[in-house]
Design an enzyme around this catalytic site. Sequence first.
Site, PDB file in Angstrom:
ATOM      1  N   ASP A 177     -20.020  53.061  39.357  1.00 48.26           N
ATOM      2  CA  ASP A 177     -20.341  52.421  40.637  1.00 48.26           C
ATOM      3  C   ASP A 177     -19.086  52.003  41.393  1.00 48.26           C
ATOM      4  OD1 ASP A 177     -22.762  51.991  38.776  1.00 48.26           O
ATOM      5  OD2 ASP A 177     -23.506  51.753  40.819  1.00 48.26           O
ATOM      6  N   GLN A 226     -33.298  53.739  33.127  1.00 52.42           N
ATOM      7  CA  GLN A 226     -32.978  54.895  33.985  1.00 52.42           C
ATOM      8  C   GLN A 226     -32.835  56.170  33.156  1.00 52.42           C
ATOM      9  OE1 GLN A 226     -31.533  51.907  34.216  1.00 52.42           O
ATOM     10  NE2 GLN A 226     -30.897  51.411  36.292  1.00 52.42           N
ATOM     11  N   ARG A 240     -31.773  54.335  43.890  1.00 53.57           N
ATOM     12  CA  ARG A 240     -30.689  53.649  43.190  1.00 53.57           C
ATOM     13  C   ARG A 240     -29.667  54.720  42.801  1.00 53.57           C
ATOM     14  NH1 ARG A 240     -30.989  56.880  39.602  1.00 53.57           N
ATOM     15  NH2 ARG A 240     -29.431  55.660  38.553  1.00 53.57           N
ATOM     16  N   GLY A 241     -28.554  54.270  42.200  1.00 53.78           N
ATOM     17  CA  GLY A 241     -27.459  55.193  41.927  1.00 53.78           C
ATOM     18  C   GLY A 241     -26.458  55.072  43.071  1.00 53.78           C
ATOM     19  N   ALA A 242     -25.171  54.891  42.714  1.00 55.66           N
ATOM     20  CA  ALA A 242     -24.183  54.517  43.728  1.00 55.66           C
ATOM     21  C   ALA A 242     -24.131  55.460  44.942  1.00 55.66           C
ATOM     22  CB  ALA A 242     -22.815  54.387  43.064  1.00 55.66           C
ATOM     23  N   LYS A 272     -23.251  51.060  34.640  1.00 58.76           N
ATOM     24  CA  LYS A 272     -24.474  50.464  34.107  1.00 58.76           C
ATOM     25  C   LYS A 272     -24.221  49.700  32.818  1.00 58.76           C
ATOM     26  CE  LYS A 272     -27.588  50.338  35.669  1.00 58.76           C
ATOM     27  NZ  LYS A 272     -27.948  49.117  36.452  1.00 58.76           N
TER      28      LYS A 272
HETATM   29  O1  MRU Z   1     -28.721  50.128  38.863  1.00 58.44           O
HETATM   30  P1  MRU Z   1     -28.541  51.582  39.169  1.00 58.44           P
HETATM   31  O2  MRU Z   1     -29.631  52.438  38.612  1.00 58.44           O
HETATM   32  O3  MRU Z   1     -28.289  51.824  40.630  1.00 58.44           O
HETATM   33  O4  MRU Z   1     -27.201  51.975  38.402  1.00 58.44           O
HETATM   34  C1  MRU Z   1     -26.728  53.283  38.486  1.00 58.44           C
HETATM   35  C2  MRU Z   1     -25.518  53.522  37.648  1.00 58.44           C
HETATM   36  O5  MRU Z   1     -24.983  52.634  37.023  1.00 58.44           O
HETATM   37  C3  MRU Z   1     -24.925  54.900  37.683  1.00 58.44           C
HETATM   38  O6  MRU Z   1     -24.327  55.222  36.466  1.00 58.44           O
HETATM   39  C4  MRU Z   1     -23.849  54.953  38.791  1.00 58.44           C
HETATM   40  O7  MRU Z   1     -24.394  54.492  39.990  1.00 58.44           O
HETATM   41  C5  MRU Z   1     -23.336  56.307  38.993  1.00 58.44           C
HETATM   42  S1  MRU Z   1     -24.564  57.359  39.750  1.00 58.44           S
HETATM   43  C6  MRU Z   1     -23.872  58.838  40.062  1.00 58.44           C
END
Ligand code: MRU
Length: 359
Positions: free
Chosen positions: A246, A205, A52-54, A257
């Site tokens: 994201d 997270q 996960r994470g963009a 998030k």
């Molecule tokens: O649902 P997730 O864990 O994928 O959400 C991740 C986030 O919201 C992060 O803050 C975002 O992707 C930036 S990661 C560098």
Amino acid sequence: MESAVSPLRWVGEAGDGYLEMLDQRLLPGREVWQVMSSAEDVADGIRDMVIRGAPAIGIAAAYGVVLGARARVDGGPTTRQDAAGELKPVFEMLSETRPTAVNLSWSLRRMRHVVQAHDGGAANKLVARLFEEAQSIQREDRENNRRMSELGAELFDDGVKILTHCNTGGLATGGFGTALGIIRAAAAQGKLEKAWIDETRPYLQGARLTTWECLKDDIPATLITDSMAGHFMKQGEVDAVVVGTDRVAANGDVANKIGTYSLAVLADAHDVPFYVAAPISTVDLETPGGDEIPIEQRSREEVTQVGETTIAPAEIDVAHPAFDITPAEYVDALITEDGIVEPPYETNLKRLAESEAAE
Ligand code: MRU
């Protein structure tokens, strides 16, 4: 300052290798690498939050295209039209896994360009080119994060205390991280007194992943629940908030998030600067404002359960938007790999995109 934390790795060659993802659902308790040997595996891994994470989602999807191409077009000669036709369902499946992070479509667009540039001939040539592109996307993300982090850390004085939300570190990217990368760089420069880590309900997270990275890399950190942020801001214990994103809309509205918007409003009320670490791959000039950004709705169980323990009555109605929108007016600056972008975002993001295109 290097961090060894990485969410994915390719094992073997383009023609016979496979992708492995560090299963983030099991952290911090267990470090298990899951084998992903098909595009379907990768799509499931993204949807089910193995990764996960963009930026990490975008990189994983790129390798998913490599696996999809190998299964569908390898083994003989293929034309550009055949390859594009065979791979259409692969692109569709991967792009539908998670809707909010724009890095996914950004990275798939780069992979599509490779298919469009295929000049016919041996299909394994196409697979090799797709593999190179996926590797470039991963490498560039890591390099851009380092540049962004150095630039971002320059904003802070010695002894800075930075609050962050979610996980934006090596685990969420091709390596090093965005918001956590900035915190990491500030720590390496000896400036960081402490990172405040929001636990990040409901998926945790912050509590599970960001703490794990901080401990691994010796970053001074204190874990708090999300509802403690205002208390510590009021006590003067937070010098800045730095979060990831994201998707940044053309007007500077920021999707991140769930809980980020509340933090931005709190930061505003306490005169604490609010910064967003935004790699250019998250800037989406085709989406005019935050209202047009699709917000992923996730399962009720992620709210009613913590791990295996149920914490709410089975009959209760539950809402679970996984992201929220922070209006641009609350964002003091966007920190990108190509510089710090300040308001007015509409104009300055357009300018940034134009200078990118001219390079
Ligand atoms: O649902 P997730 O864990 O994928 O959400 C991740 C986030 O919201 C992060 O803050 C975002 O992707 C930036 S990661 C560098």
